[in-house]
Write an enzyme that holds these catalytic residues in place. Structure first.
Site, PDB file in Angstrom:
ATOM      1  N   TYR A  61       7.700  -1.327  20.445  1.00 49.70           N
ATOM      2  CA  TYR A  61       8.545  -0.133  20.249  1.00 49.70           C
ATOM      3  C   TYR A  61       9.065   0.374  21.597  1.00 49.70           C
ATOM      4  O   TYR A  61      10.259   0.631  21.767  1.00 49.70           O
ATOM      5  CB  TYR A  61       7.734   0.944  19.539  1.00 49.70           C
ATOM      6  CG  TYR A  61       8.499   2.242  19.325  1.00 49.70           C
ATOM      7  CD1 TYR A  61       9.439   2.349  18.298  1.00 49.70           C
ATOM      8  CD2 TYR A  61       8.274   3.342  20.138  1.00 49.70           C
ATOM      9  CE1 TYR A  61      10.147   3.533  18.102  1.00 49.70           C
ATOM     10  CE2 TYR A  61       8.979   4.531  19.950  1.00 49.70           C
ATOM     11  CZ  TYR A  61       9.908   4.619  18.924  1.00 49.70           C
ATOM     12  OH  TYR A  61      10.613   5.790  18.736  1.00 49.70           O
ATOM     13  N   LYS A 113      12.959   0.527  23.052  1.00 45.33           N
ATOM     14  CA  LYS A 113      13.609   1.798  23.392  1.00 45.33           C
ATOM     15  C   LYS A 113      14.123   1.807  24.833  1.00 45.33           C
ATOM     16  O   LYS A 113      15.137   2.424  25.123  1.00 45.33           O
ATOM     17  CB  LYS A 113      12.658   2.977  23.133  1.00 45.33           C
ATOM     18  CG  LYS A 113      12.428   3.236  21.636  1.00 45.33           C
ATOM     19  CD  LYS A 113      13.730   3.637  20.947  1.00 45.33           C
ATOM     20  CE  LYS A 113      13.567   3.847  19.451  1.00 45.33           C
ATOM     21  NZ  LYS A 113      14.824   4.236  18.794  1.00 45.33           N
TER      22      LYS A 113
HETATM   23  N1  LIG Z   1      10.075  11.284  15.352  1.00 46.22           N
HETATM   24  C1  LIG Z   1       9.955  11.260  16.679  1.00 46.22           C
HETATM   25  O1  LIG Z   1       9.132  11.991  17.270  1.00 46.22           O
HETATM   26  C2  LIG Z   1      10.812  10.367  17.517  1.00 46.22           C
HETATM   27  C3  LIG Z   1      10.642  10.395  18.913  1.00 46.22           C
HETATM   28  C4  LIG Z   1      11.450   9.598  19.704  1.00 46.22           C
HETATM   29  C5  LIG Z   1      12.409   8.793  19.111  1.00 46.22           C
HETATM   30  N2  LIG Z   1      12.541   8.755  17.747  1.00 46.22           N
HETATM   31  C6  LIG Z   1      13.585   7.886  17.177  1.00 46.22           C
HETATM   32  O2  LIG Z   1      14.350   8.635  16.262  1.00 46.22           O
HETATM   33  C7  LIG Z   1      14.902   7.751  15.269  1.00 46.22           C
HETATM   34  C8  LIG Z   1      14.607   8.309  13.880  1.00 46.22           C
HETATM   35  O3  LIG Z   1      13.197   8.228  13.692  1.00 46.22           O
HETATM   36  P1  LIG Z   1      12.382   9.145  12.678  1.00 46.22           P
HETATM   37  O4  LIG Z   1      11.253   9.684  13.438  1.00 46.22           O
HETATM   38  O5  LIG Z   1      13.294  10.046  11.951  1.00 46.22           O
HETATM   39  O6  LIG Z   1      11.795   7.987  11.722  1.00 46.22           O
HETATM   40  P2  LIG Z   1      11.788   7.807  10.134  1.00 46.22           P
HETATM   41  O7  LIG Z   1      11.557   9.096   9.460  1.00 46.22           O
HETATM   42  O8  LIG Z   1      10.854   6.676   9.898  1.00 46.22           O
HETATM   43  O9  LIG Z   1      13.296   7.368   9.804  1.00 46.22           O
HETATM   44  C9  LIG Z   1      13.775   6.133  10.214  1.00 46.22           C
HETATM   45  C10 LIG Z   1      15.067   5.826   9.493  1.00 46.22           C
HETATM   46  O10 LIG Z   1      15.446   4.487   9.862  1.00 46.22           O
HETATM   47  C11 LIG Z   1      15.584   3.704   8.677  1.00 46.22           C
HETATM   48  N3  LIG Z   1      15.214   2.317   8.890  1.00 46.22           N
HETATM   49  C12 LIG Z   1      14.023   1.825   9.331  1.00 46.22           C
HETATM   50  N4  LIG Z   1      14.063   0.477   9.319  1.00 46.22           N
HETATM   51  C13 LIG Z   1      15.275   0.121   8.866  1.00 46.22           C
HETATM   52  C14 LIG Z   1      15.908  -1.125   8.607  1.00 46.22           C
HETATM   53  N5  LIG Z   1      15.281  -2.298   8.774  1.00 46.22           N
HETATM   54  N6  LIG Z   1      17.175  -1.135   8.138  1.00 46.22           N
HETATM   55  C15 LIG Z   1      17.828   0.026   7.916  1.00 46.22           C
HETATM   56  N7  LIG Z   1      17.286   1.235   8.123  1.00 46.22           N
HETATM   57  C16 LIG Z   1      16.023   1.275   8.598  1.00 46.22           C
HETATM   58  C17 LIG Z   1      14.648   4.377   7.676  1.00 46.22           C
HETATM   59  O11 LIG Z   1      14.986   3.989   6.350  1.00 46.22           O
HETATM   60  P3  LIG Z   1      14.006   4.372   5.090  1.00 46.22           P
HETATM   61  O12 LIG Z   1      14.335   5.795   4.759  1.00 46.22           O
HETATM   62  O13 LIG Z   1      14.416   3.405   4.050  1.00 46.22           O
HETATM   63  O14 LIG Z   1      12.601   4.197   5.568  1.00 46.22           O
HETATM   64  C18 LIG Z   1      14.920   5.847   7.978  1.00 46.22           C
HETATM   65  O15 LIG Z   1      16.127   6.263   7.378  1.00 46.22           O
HETATM   66  C19 LIG Z   1      14.272   6.389  15.535  1.00 46.22           C
HETATM   67  O16 LIG Z   1      15.164   5.584  16.264  1.00 46.22           O
HETATM   68  C20 LIG Z   1      13.046   6.725  16.374  1.00 46.22           C
HETATM   69  O17 LIG Z   1      12.654   5.654  17.177  1.00 46.22           O
HETATM   70  C21 LIG Z   1      11.771   9.524  16.951  1.00 46.22           C
END
Ligand SMILES: NC(=O)c1ccc[n+]([C@@H]2O[C@H](COP(=O)([O-])OP(=O)(O)OC[C@H]3O[C@@H](n4cnc5c(N)ncnc54)[C@H](OP(=O)(O)O)[C@@H]3O)[C@@H](O)[C@H]2O)c1
Length: 277
Positions: A159, A163
């Protein structure tokens, strides 16, 4: 003025919350998801918001690069221009982290898919568009052997490397396109309450709107208009120096060259195949 915005991974977490806010402001939002039923539920919920702008849904599994290319083609078929692409979809843990093509799922979904999608949508984004790439505080130096699938990594190293890789190519692509579009990498804030965080780290997490608000700002606000190539760290609440490797031209060249070579196997779009006029 209402903007046309494509958000990948708009079915959950930060992407869903960002889509909700943009739709409520009357923008025209292209929602991407991988699960058709989940995407349909989100479309139904968001279209019922007061003052909702136009909504369209696009299905693609971003772990399959042919589907990424098809997504770009489907968007280009319906839209001559796009104001903003938010490359939000991301994955941390998975039961099977190796794709059919033998690559690590994190590199494919978090690094290669957004590169390919951006490249294919550049003609729609033009000089005035914006590309917002989701980075993270978790970033680690990239092992090219892992990026090419020759060695396997654990969840966190994969991961964190994926990133840093998106942060590196964001800066590289921005430098190659000095007239635009704006291309920025954004750490939305750490441990925000999404399924990635609850399932991955077993904690409830912080308010998801911290992440959605910064993506809204990156999408709409003037303070990102001249930010191409920069890294915004929402844990610090400001633009910040990226990881040192993202400032290293040699390392960045090597990563981008590897990304490009991994993407050569993906079918060209119809437009790429057209003979020059
Ligand atoms: N949450 C944090 O604290 C945090 C911190 C730093 C960076 N981020 C980044 O922010 C972004 C959003 O993350 P989140 O925390 O909101 O995660 P999340 O709730 O798991 O949402 C991820 C989204 O990506 C989709 N996805 C995952 N794998 C996929 C695939 N193979 N094909 C198409 N869509 C896919 C998921 O679809 P489904 O709905 O079908 O699962 C969901 O819509 C990510 O890039 C993550 O790395 C998050």
């Amino acid at each position: 003025m209402a903007k046309t915005i494509l958000i990948t991974g708009a079915t959950d977490g930060i992407g869903l919350e960002t889509a909700r806010m943009l739709v409520a402001q009357g923008h025209s939002v292209l929602l991407h998801g991988r699960n058709p039923a989940k995407l349909a539920r989100v479309e139904e919920e968001l279209s019922a918001l007061p003052g909702a702008g136009t909504l369209e849904g696009y299905v693609a599994d971003l772990s399959d690069l042919a589907e990424v290319a098809a997504l770009a083609e489907a968007v280009a078929k319906k839209h001559a221009s796009l104001d903003v692409l938010i490359n939000n979809a991301g994955v941390f843990k998975a039961a099977d982290p190796v794709t059919a093509g033998g690559l690590d799922l994190r590199f494919v979904v978090n690094t290669l898919a957004p590169y390919l999608l951006t490249e294919r949508l550049l003609p729609l984004l033009g000089k005035t568009g914006r590309v917002i790439n989701l980075s993270s505080a978790a970033q680690a130096p990239i092992d090219l052997e892992a990026l090419t699938g020759r060695i396997r990594l654990g969840d966190m190293p994969a991961y964190a490397q994926s990133k840093l890789a998106i942060t590196m190519w964001s800066r590289h692509m921005a430098e190659a396109l000095p007239d635009g579009p704006v291309i920025v990498a954004v750490n939305p804030g750490s441990l925000l309450a999404s399924k990635m965080v609850t399932e991955g780290f077993g904690v409830a997490g912080n308010d998801i709107r911290i992440g959605a608000n910064i993506l809204l700002r990156a999408t709409l606000s003037d303070d990102f208009a001249a930010a191409s190539g920069r890294y915004f760290d929402n844990d610090a609440g400001d633009f910040a120096a990226p990881h040192p490797d993202a400032l290293d031209a040699g390392k960045t060249e090597a990563v981008v060259r590897t990304i490009k070579s991994l993407l050569t196997k993906v079918a060209p779009t119809q437009t790429d195949q057209d003979p020059p006029q």
